[in-house]
Design a protein around this motif. Structure first.
Motif, mmCIF file in Angstrom:
data_model
loop_
_atom_site.group_PDB
_atom_site.id
_atom_site.type_symbol
_atom_site.label_atom_id
_atom_site.label_comp_id
_atom_site.label_asym_id
_atom_site.label_seq_id
_atom_site.Cartn_x
_atom_site.Cartn_y
_atom_site.Cartn_z
ATOM 1 N N TYR A 93 13.734 5.407 24.394
ATOM 2 C CA TYR A 93 14.596 4.231 24.401
ATOM 3 C C TYR A 93 14.650 3.708 22.970
ATOM 4 C CZ TYR A 93 16.327 -0.472 25.157
ATOM 5 O OH TYR A 93 17.060 -1.627 25.085
ATOM 6 N N LEU A 94 15.810 3.780 22.357
ATOM 7 C CA LEU A 94 15.968 3.377 20.965
ATOM 8 C C LEU A 94 15.950 1.860 20.852
ATOM 9 C CD1 LEU A 94 16.448 4.665 18.165
ATOM 10 C CD2 LEU A 94 18.873 4.277 18.539
ATOM 11 N N GLU A 95 14.967 1.336 20.128
ATOM 12 C CA GLU A 95 14.850 -0.108 19.906
ATOM 13 C C GLU A 95 15.796 -0.564 18.797
ATOM 14 O OE1 GLU A 95 12.806 -2.126 21.655
ATOM 15 O OE2 GLU A 95 11.723 -0.592 22.742
ATOM 16 N N SER A 96 15.800 0.183 17.686
ATOM 17 C CA SER A 96 16.690 -0.156 16.577
ATOM 18 C C SER A 96 16.933 1.068 15.709
ATOM 19 C CB SER A 96 16.105 -1.288 15.729
ATOM 20 O OG SER A 96 14.963 -0.837 15.049
ATOM 21 N N PHE A 97 18.047 1.036 15.005
ATOM 22 C CA PHE A 97 18.414 2.104 14.079
ATOM 23 C C PHE A 97 18.997 1.472 12.830
ATOM 24 C CE2 PHE A 97 21.881 4.926 12.506
ATOM 25 C CZ PHE A 97 21.070 5.914 11.973
ATOM 26 N N ILE A 98 18.446 1.833 11.698
ATOM 27 C CA ILE A 98 18.964 1.391 10.403
ATOM 28 C C ILE A 98 19.525 2.627 9.730
ATOM 29 C CG2 ILE A 98 18.420 0.350 8.178
ATOM 30 C CD1 ILE A 98 16.026 -1.010 9.593
ATOM 31 N N PRO A 99 20.840 2.674 9.491
ATOM 32 C CA PRO A 99 21.442 3.874 8.908
ATOM 33 C C PRO A 99 21.009 4.079 7.465
ATOM 34 C CG PRO A 99 23.084 2.138 9.115
ATOM 35 C CD PRO A 99 21.824 1.631 9.765
ATOM 36 N N PRO A 100 21.152 5.307 6.954
ATOM 37 C CA PRO A 100 20.795 5.568 5.556
ATOM 38 C C PRO A 100 21.752 4.844 4.611
ATOM 39 C CG PRO A 100 21.875 7.483 6.514
ATOM 40 C CD PRO A 100 21.684 6.492 7.619
ATOM 41 N N THR A 101 21.295 4.632 3.396
ATOM 42 C CA THR A 101 22.163 4.049 2.374
ATOM 43 C C THR A 101 22.447 5.110 1.322
ATOM 44 O OG1 THR A 101 20.270 3.184 1.141
ATOM 45 C CG2 THR A 101 21.312 1.698 2.717
ATOM 46 N N TYR A 102 23.607 4.989 0.718
ATOM 47 C CA TYR A 102 24.050 5.983 -0.248
ATOM 48 C C TYR A 102 24.337 5.332 -1.595
ATOM 49 C CZ TYR A 102 24.679 8.885 3.869
ATOM 50 O OH TYR A 102 24.455 9.576 5.017
ATOM 51 N N ARG A 103 24.152 6.099 -2.646
ATOM 52 C CA ARG A 103 24.509 5.644 -3.997
ATOM 53 C C ARG A 103 26.001 5.863 -4.207
ATOM 54 N NH1 ARG A 103 19.741 8.714 -4.821
ATOM 55 N NH2 ARG A 103 17.970 7.359 -5.237
ATOM 56 N N ARG A 104 26.523 5.350 -5.283
ATOM 57 C CA ARG A 104 27.950 5.497 -5.591
ATOM 58 C C ARG A 104 28.360 6.952 -5.764
ATOM 59 N NH1 ARG A 104 30.651 0.672 -8.287
ATOM 60 N NH2 ARG A 104 29.246 -1.030 -7.760
ATOM 61 N N ASP A 105 27.440 7.789 -6.224
ATOM 62 C CA ASP A 105 27.772 9.205 -6.426
ATOM 63 C C ASP A 105 27.677 10.015 -5.127
ATOM 64 O OD1 ASP A 105 25.047 9.399 -6.039
ATOM 65 O OD2 ASP A 105 24.624 10.375 -7.954
ATOM 66 N N PRO A 110 0.832 -1.194 0.000
ATOM 67 C CA PRO A 110 0.000 0.000 0.000
ATOM 68 C C PRO A 110 0.871 1.250 0.000
ATOM 69 C CG PRO A 110 -0.230 -1.225 2.070
ATOM 70 C CD PRO A 110 0.679 -1.994 1.176
ATOM 71 N N THR A 111 0.418 2.288 -0.661
ATOM 72 C CA THR A 111 1.188 3.519 -0.714
ATOM 73 C C THR A 111 1.099 4.240 0.615
ATOM 74 O OG1 THR A 111 -0.719 4.698 -1.582
ATOM 75 C CG2 THR A 111 0.840 3.830 -3.188
ATOM 76 N N GLY A 112 2.167 4.967 0.951
ATOM 77 C CA GLY A 112 2.176 5.746 2.177
ATOM 78 C C GLY A 112 2.803 5.042 3.356
ATOM 79 N N THR A 113 2.845 3.716 3.345
ATOM 80 C CA THR A 113 3.499 2.986 4.424
ATOM 81 C C THR A 113 4.355 1.891 3.828
ATOM 82 O OG1 THR A 113 1.691 1.405 4.648
ATOM 83 C CG2 THR A 113 1.604 3.366 6.048
ATOM 84 N N ARG A 114 5.309 1.458 4.602
ATOM 85 C CA ARG A 114 6.115 0.319 4.190
ATOM 86 C C ARG A 114 6.427 -0.491 5.418
ATOM 87 N NH1 ARG A 114 11.869 3.258 3.025
ATOM 88 N NH2 ARG A 114 11.908 4.287 4.996
ATOM 89 N N ARG A 115 6.656 -1.753 5.230
ATOM 90 C CA ARG A 115 6.939 -2.628 6.365
ATOM 91 C C ARG A 115 8.441 -2.838 6.424
ATOM 92 N NH1 ARG A 115 2.074 -5.328 8.432
ATOM 93 N NH2 ARG A 115 3.610 -5.887 9.962
ATOM 94 N N SER A 116 8.986 -2.762 7.596
ATOM 95 C CA SER A 116 10.410 -2.958 7.808
ATOM 96 C C SER A 116 10.617 -3.882 8.980
ATOM 97 C CB SER A 116 11.091 -1.622 8.118
ATOM 98 O OG SER A 116 10.929 -0.733 7.063
ATOM 99 N N ASP A 117 11.721 -4.591 8.965
ATOM 100 C CA ASP A 117 12.076 -5.416 10.107
ATOM 101 C C ASP A 117 12.830 -4.536 11.093
ATOM 102 O OD1 ASP A 117 10.982 -7.770 9.121
ATOM 103 O OD2 ASP A 117 12.760 -8.124 7.883
ATOM 104 N N LEU A 118 12.102 -3.900 11.988
ATOM 105 C CA LEU A 118 12.700 -3.049 12.997
ATOM 106 C C LEU A 118 12.492 -3.698 14.351
ATOM 107 C CD1 LEU A 118 11.393 0.428 11.825
ATOM 108 C CD2 LEU A 118 13.677 -0.487 11.530
ATOM 109 N N GLY A 119 13.535 -3.730 15.158
ATOM 110 C CA GLY A 119 13.414 -4.316 16.487
ATOM 111 C C GLY A 119 13.174 -5.808 16.406
ATOM 112 N N SER A 120 12.362 -6.310 17.300
ATOM 113 C CA SER A 120 12.135 -7.752 17.360
ATOM 114 C C SER A 120 10.948 -8.207 16.520
ATOM 115 C CB SER A 120 11.907 -8.173 18.812
ATOM 116 O OG SER A 120 10.788 -7.481 19.316
#
Length: 105
Positions: free
Chosen positions: A57-69, A22-32
């Motif tokens: 209290y931070l459960e999880s952090f996924i850092p940003p990803t970068y392109r080659r440029d 669905p547009t507007g949300t996405r599912r991610s594997d965050l935390g447990s």
């Protein structure tokens, strides 16, 4: 020796790769567990109810990803709980934000 059966592993709930999300949300594997992140909101982890980050209290952090440029491919994501009111939240964070003491090395 007895081998235990993994009761948590199930393919019954697996979604085929060609199923549209669905547009507007996405599912991610965050935390447990699985958490729904609001892809439209980008901000520092702050409790909406308490209006502060003092009890976060931070459960999880996924850092940003970068392109080659060097441009940003995807924003980072944070999942956290307010220990004061016990409200959980997960969303994208600004590229400039990272947890205190965090570094990529």
């Amino acid at each position: 020796m007895t081998t235990a059966k993994n009761t948590h592993l199930s393919t019954a709930h697996a979604r085929p790769h060609n199923t549209a999300r669905p547009t507007g949300t996405r599912r991610s594997d965050l935390g447990s567990g699985l958490a729904t992140t609001d892809s439209g909101y980008v901000g520092k982890p702050t409790c909406d109810k308490c209006r502060t980050d003092e009890f976060v209290y931070l459960e999880s952090f996924i850092p940003p990803t970068y392109r080659r440029d060097g441009s940003v491919a995807t924003l980072g994501e944070a999942a956290y709980t307010c220990t004061r009111c016990e409200q959980f939240s997960a969303h994208s964070v600004p590229v400039t934000w990272s947890p205190p003491g965090w570094y990529l090395g």
